[in-house]
Structures are given as structure tokens and as C-alpha cells.
Design a protein around this motif. Sequence first.
Motif, PDB file in Angstrom:
ATOM      1  N   MET A 132     -20.927  69.439   8.913  1.00 26.58           N
ATOM      2  CA  MET A 132     -20.073  70.496   8.378  1.00 26.58           C
ATOM      3  C   MET A 132     -20.752  71.861   8.454  1.00 26.58           C
ATOM      4  O   MET A 132     -20.121  72.869   8.774  1.00 26.58           O
ATOM      5  CB  MET A 132     -19.705  70.183   6.918  1.00 26.58           C
ATOM      6  CG  MET A 132     -18.711  69.037   6.787  1.00 26.58           C
ATOM      7  SD  MET A 132     -17.100  69.490   7.500  1.00 26.58           S
ATOM      8  CE  MET A 132     -16.245  67.929   7.406  1.00 26.58           C
ATOM      9  N   ILE A 133     -22.028  71.893   8.158  1.00 26.61           N
ATOM     10  CA  ILE A 133     -22.782  73.147   8.245  1.00 26.61           C
ATOM     11  C   ILE A 133     -22.816  73.642   9.686  1.00 26.61           C
ATOM     12  O   ILE A 133     -22.663  74.835   9.957  1.00 26.61           O
ATOM     13  CB  ILE A 133     -24.211  72.955   7.704  1.00 26.61           C
ATOM     14  CG1 ILE A 133     -24.171  72.492   6.256  1.00 26.61           C
ATOM     15  CG2 ILE A 133     -25.019  74.237   7.840  1.00 26.61           C
ATOM     16  CD1 ILE A 133     -25.518  72.123   5.683  1.00 26.61           C
ATOM     17  N   ASP A 134     -22.996  72.710  10.621  1.00 27.88           N
ATOM     18  CA  ASP A 134     -23.070  73.072  12.032  1.00 27.88           C
ATOM     19  C   ASP A 134     -21.764  73.680  12.542  1.00 27.88           C
ATOM     20  O   ASP A 134     -21.774  74.531  13.444  1.00 27.88           O
ATOM     21  CB  ASP A 134     -23.417  71.840  12.885  1.00 27.88           C
ATOM     22  CG  ASP A 134     -24.805  71.297  12.584  1.00 27.88           C
ATOM     23  OD1 ASP A 134     -25.642  72.079  12.095  1.00 27.88           O
ATOM     24  OD2 ASP A 134     -25.049  70.107  12.822  1.00 27.88           O
ATOM     25  N   HIS A 135     -20.643  73.246  11.983  1.00 34.40           N
ATOM     26  CA  HIS A 135     -19.340  73.702  12.479  1.00 34.40           C
ATOM     27  C   HIS A 135     -18.726  74.817  11.638  1.00 34.40           C
ATOM     28  O   HIS A 135     -17.606  75.253  11.923  1.00 34.40           O
ATOM     29  CB  HIS A 135     -18.369  72.522  12.561  1.00 34.40           C
ATOM     30  CG  HIS A 135     -18.667  71.580  13.682  1.00 34.40           C
ATOM     31  ND1 HIS A 135     -19.539  70.522  13.553  1.00 34.40           N
ATOM     32  CD2 HIS A 135     -18.237  71.544  14.967  1.00 34.40           C
ATOM     33  CE1 HIS A 135     -19.616  69.873  14.701  1.00 34.40           C
ATOM     34  NE2 HIS A 135     -18.841  70.467  15.569  1.00 34.40           N
ATOM     35  N   ALA A 136     -19.436  75.253  10.619  1.00 37.01           N
ATOM     36  CA  ALA A 136     -18.937  76.359   9.797  1.00 37.01           C
ATOM     37  C   ALA A 136     -19.282  77.695  10.461  1.00 37.01           C
ATOM     38  O   ALA A 136     -20.358  77.853  11.034  1.00 37.01           O
ATOM     39  CB  ALA A 136     -19.537  76.300   8.402  1.00 37.01           C
ATOM     40  N   SER A 137     -18.354  78.623  10.388  1.00 36.30           N
ATOM     41  CA  SER A 137     -18.579  79.960  10.944  1.00 36.30           C
ATOM     42  C   SER A 137     -19.125  80.854   9.839  1.00 36.30           C
ATOM     43  O   SER A 137     -18.382  81.576   9.164  1.00 36.30           O
ATOM     44  CB  SER A 137     -17.267  80.526  11.500  1.00 36.30           C
ATOM     45  OG  SER A 137     -17.456  81.832  11.995  1.00 36.30           O
ATOM     46  N   ALA A 138     -20.428  80.784   9.628  1.00 37.48           N
ATOM     47  CA  ALA A 138     -21.060  81.543   8.545  1.00 37.48           C
ATOM     48  C   ALA A 138     -22.469  81.945   8.950  1.00 37.48           C
ATOM     49  O   ALA A 138     -23.181  81.183   9.606  1.00 37.48           O
ATOM     50  CB  ALA A 138     -21.089  80.717   7.265  1.00 37.48           C
ATOM     51  N   ASP A 139     -22.864  83.148   8.535  1.00 37.06           N
ATOM     52  CA  ASP A 139     -24.239  83.616   8.755  1.00 37.06           C
ATOM     53  C   ASP A 139     -25.095  83.350   7.524  1.00 37.06           C
ATOM     54  O   ASP A 139     -26.284  83.075   7.635  1.00 37.06           O
ATOM     55  CB  ASP A 139     -24.238  85.114   9.073  1.00 37.06           C
ATOM     56  CG  ASP A 139     -23.469  85.445  10.343  1.00 37.06           C
ATOM     57  OD1 ASP A 139     -23.866  84.941  11.405  1.00 37.06           O
ATOM     58  OD2 ASP A 139     -22.476  86.191  10.265  1.00 37.06           O
ATOM     59  N   LEU A 140     -24.454  83.448   6.344  1.00 41.80           N
ATOM     60  CA  LEU A 140     -25.150  83.196   5.086  1.00 41.80           C
ATOM     61  C   LEU A 140     -24.300  82.279   4.218  1.00 41.80           C
ATOM     62  O   LEU A 140     -23.070  82.256   4.334  1.00 41.80           O
ATOM     63  CB  LEU A 140     -25.404  84.510   4.333  1.00 41.80           C
ATOM     64  CG  LEU A 140     -26.191  85.609   5.049  1.00 41.80           C
ATOM     65  CD1 LEU A 140     -26.251  86.860   4.174  1.00 41.80           C
ATOM     66  CD2 LEU A 140     -27.587  85.140   5.404  1.00 41.80           C
ATOM     67  N   TRP A 141     -24.968  81.520   3.342  1.00 49.22           N
ATOM     68  CA  TRP A 141     -24.291  80.639   2.390  1.00 49.22           C
ATOM     69  C   TRP A 141     -24.727  81.026   0.986  1.00 49.22           C
ATOM     70  O   TRP A 141     -25.925  81.073   0.694  1.00 49.22           O
ATOM     71  CB  TRP A 141     -24.659  79.184   2.636  1.00 49.22           C
ATOM     72  CG  TRP A 141     -24.140  78.604   3.921  1.00 49.22           C
ATOM     73  CD1 TRP A 141     -24.560  78.885   5.184  1.00 49.22           C
ATOM     74  CD2 TRP A 141     -23.109  77.621   4.050  1.00 49.22           C
ATOM     75  NE1 TRP A 141     -23.858  78.150   6.106  1.00 49.22           N
ATOM     76  CE2 TRP A 141     -22.955  77.358   5.437  1.00 49.22           C
ATOM     77  CE3 TRP A 141     -22.304  76.928   3.146  1.00 49.22           C
ATOM     78  CZ2 TRP A 141     -22.034  76.435   5.928  1.00 49.22           C
ATOM     79  CZ3 TRP A 141     -21.383  76.007   3.630  1.00 49.22           C
ATOM     80  CH2 TRP A 141     -21.243  75.766   5.007  1.00 49.22           C
ATOM     81  N   VAL A 142     -23.758  81.310   0.124  1.00 52.31           N
ATOM     82  CA  VAL A 142     -24.046  81.530  -1.292  1.00 52.31           C
ATOM     83  C   VAL A 142     -23.783  80.213  -2.000  1.00 52.31           C
ATOM     84  O   VAL A 142     -22.656  79.693  -1.991  1.00 52.31           O
ATOM     85  CB  VAL A 142     -23.161  82.643  -1.878  1.00 52.31           C
ATOM     86  CG1 VAL A 142     -23.494  82.839  -3.361  1.00 52.31           C
ATOM     87  CG2 VAL A 142     -23.370  83.950  -1.121  1.00 52.31           C
ATOM     88  N   LEU A 143     -24.818  79.658  -2.629  1.00 47.52           N
ATOM     89  CA  LEU A 143     -24.749  78.313  -3.200  1.00 47.52           C
ATOM     90  C   LEU A 143     -25.053  78.332  -4.694  1.00 47.52           C
ATOM     91  O   LEU A 143     -25.799  79.205  -5.171  1.00 47.52           O
ATOM     92  CB  LEU A 143     -25.768  77.396  -2.512  1.00 47.52           C
ATOM     93  CG  LEU A 143     -25.786  77.374  -0.982  1.00 47.52           C
ATOM     94  CD1 LEU A 143     -27.006  76.598  -0.499  1.00 47.52           C
ATOM     95  CD2 LEU A 143     -24.508  76.747  -0.456  1.00 47.52           C
ATOM     96  N   PRO A 144     -24.529  77.354  -5.419  1.00 53.11           N
ATOM     97  CA  PRO A 144     -24.929  77.210  -6.825  1.00 53.11           C
ATOM     98  C   PRO A 144     -26.429  76.941  -6.899  1.00 53.11           C
ATOM     99  O   PRO A 144     -27.008  76.327  -5.994  1.00 53.11           O
ATOM    100  CB  PRO A 144     -24.123  75.993  -7.298  1.00 53.11           C
ATOM    101  CG  PRO A 144     -22.959  75.915  -6.359  1.00 53.11           C
ATOM    102  CD  PRO A 144     -23.490  76.382  -5.033  1.00 53.11           C
ATOM    103  N   LYS A 145     -27.054  77.382  -7.966  1.00 56.22           N
ATOM    104  CA  LYS A 145     -28.490  77.194  -8.113  1.00 56.22           C
ATOM    105  C   LYS A 145     -28.853  75.715  -8.067  1.00 56.22           C
ATOM    106  O   LYS A 145     -28.254  74.893  -8.755  1.00 56.22           O
ATOM    107  CB  LYS A 145     -28.950  77.797  -9.444  1.00 56.22           C
ATOM    108  CG  LYS A 145     -30.454  77.707  -9.654  1.00 56.22           C
ATOM    109  CD  LYS A 145     -30.858  78.335 -10.972  1.00 56.22           C
ATOM    110  CE  LYS A 145     -32.371  78.244 -11.190  1.00 56.22           C
ATOM    111  NZ  LYS A 145     -32.781  78.836 -12.487  1.00 56.22           N
ATOM    112  N   GLY A 146     -29.824  75.379  -7.205  1.00 54.62           N
ATOM    113  CA  GLY A 146     -30.300  74.008  -7.101  1.00 54.62           C
ATOM    114  C   GLY A 146     -29.504  73.126  -6.168  1.00 54.62           C
ATOM    115  O   GLY A 146     -29.816  71.932  -6.053  1.00 54.62           O
TER     116      GLY A 146
END
Length: 377
Positions: free
Chosen positions: A50-64
Motif C-alpha cells: 500500500m505504501i508503494d502504491h500511494a502517491s505521497a511524498d510525506l506521511w503524517v502518522l499518529p505517534k508511535g
Amino acid sequence: MSLVPTLASRNLFHDRLRFVATLVGIVFSVVLVMIQMGLFLGFGRMVTTMIDHASADLWVLPKGAKCFEDPSLLDAKLRDKVASVDGVASVVPLVIGFSDWRLESGELTPVFVVGADLRDRSLEPWNVVEGDVRALSQSGAVVVDRSYYDRLGVSKIGSTAEIRGRRVKVVALTDGIRSFTTTPYVFVDLKNARTYTGTFPDRASDLLVRLKPDADRDTVLKAVRAQVGEHEVLTTDEFRSRSRSFWLFGTGAGAALFAGALLGVIVGTVIVAQTLYSSTKDHLSEFATLRAMGSSNGYIYRVIIYQALLNAIIGFIIATAIGAVVVEMTAKSALPIVITPWLIAALFVLTVVMCVASAIGAIVRVVRIDPATVFMR
């Protein structure tokens, strides 16, 4: 020196049964290592699909958050803060989570819902073989992979089921989007994803950030981190690496595959060493003849090593052909075997090293042969 290849090949091929037995040992070992390493690489690739096929330069994620499937949520209002950063082109909320799929028969099966705003095309189904992804904007529309036909109780476009008590209809089918957890992925629209996973409107799983073409990634990364407080901001490569490390080394499944790959290398090395050593010992009378004829130790060394190289090359070619067949056979399985060019190169080097090292071990025995033994036969 010109006679070394001829002598080595004739000595090797003279007893075909013995030669075949040697090749079988080498091929078995190389295939064993290839499959174990291929399973390890295949698992590592599946956990980040899923990460490989996502069109994103940065990911904002919940802590941890340790991986894409992490159930933690963050405040969706962060979207506006991140979007205000200079250099950010778009910020797309992503909602994911497990839910229940009810078949027409009434049977329940777990599914993993993936929902994003389709207008931004940040994470949408790929390998679509039938139907139209744009139809996901319709209420109750879903996209599933046809490898899960039996699991989901669907057979074609238009098949229906229920998710969390809501009626859904299959509007498109993909081919090859499989989950390493064996839980089917179900693609939906962002709004529907909130309904099917029970996620509140002011919450999101992740934020996918795309940058403007002329933006400096490091500068934007620092600015975004300053906006999101305790939440984490990772590049796609960093998130991929974190997710892969978690599943490969932080869980029992990954540890088992890693141990299997390591054990395969060890067992394969031992088998090749024993096979080549035994093969060389079986030719002791021929080497005794060479010594009786006055051949130097260096000449005998070259013959033995050349034999080992012939065994390695022929055995590796056969093993690679078998590996290619195995890869094709498992391409659409729950855990496909992945064989990359660098793995092929590494296995070739390993095969040569194993064969030559085994031959060198046998040389010690050969040089101790009394040339007189050839006259005692």
C-alpha cells in the motif's frame, strides 16, 4: 595450463551417474536457499504494497505508528495546518481499518477497509481488470480483488454484500492486490470508509502529503513537523522501512521467515560442501595417477578448482531455471516468492564460493595421496 579445462571436464563427465548425483546436491541446495530468500523478500514486499502504491511524498502518522495497518488515529484538523505550509501541494486524509463483511449466505469474514478521497488519487486501486474505479464515488460502491472471490462470496461486477450492516456493491475488480495477513483489502470512498470502520468525521488514520515540484523536501519536512506537534512525519522511504522492519523483525511471522532463510543458507552450504567433498574423494584414484605421472600440486589444485567451478555453473543454471518456474507458480499465491537480480547475483557468488571452498577442503586429502597407490590397484 591449456589441458586443465579438458582434463577437469573429462574427469567430471566420465562417470555420469556420479556427476548427476553431485549436480542434484548442488541444485537442491541452491533452490532451497533461493526459495527461502525469495519468501523473505516476498513477505518484505507485500507488507509495504500500500505504501508503494500511494502517491505521497510525506506521511503524517499518529505517534508511535509502526506500519500502514496501525489502528491509531489522528486529528483530521491537522490537514489544514499541513496544507498551509509553503511547498505543500495537497494533503489527503486516509481512513483504514478492519471491518466485517457479510456474505449473501449470512457468513461473516473480516476485511481491511482502505478509503481515501478519489479526487486526489492519492491511494486508489491498481491493476484494475474490470469495472471503473470512478464508480467508487457512488454510495455503497467497493472494489475488491478477484483472488478473494470465494472468501467474499462474489463472482462478478454487481455482486452485493454487507459491511457493518450497510449494503455494498462491487463496481470494479483488481488482480494481484493481496494482503499478507490474508484479510482481503476492500477499497472504498473516504466517506464510506468512515462509516464502515466506525471512524468519527474529525479523525483520520494518516495524512498523505504531496509536495510542489519545486519544493525542497527537507525544508518542507521540518516545517510540517513543526505544525503537527507530537505526531510523526516520515518520508515514503522512511515509512516503508519502518513498516518492513516491524513486520519482518518485530513479529513472529517475519522472524520465522528470517530464521528459515538463514537456516536455508546454512543447510544449503553444508549439503554443497559434503557433495563436492565426496565427489572429489571419489576421484582419488585419478588424482593419484596424475601425481604418479609427475604432476605438481599446483596443477592438481587447478584441476580440482576447475571441476568445482563447472559444477557450480551447471548446477546454478539448472537451479535458476527451477526458481523461475517456482516464481511463476507462486505469483498469485498468498505469499509469492520474489527473486530479484541482486539475489540471483548473490546466490551465484555464494554457489561458486561454496563449491570452491569445498574443493579446497578436498585438496588437503588429495595432496596426501601416495602416488604408489596407483600401481597397487
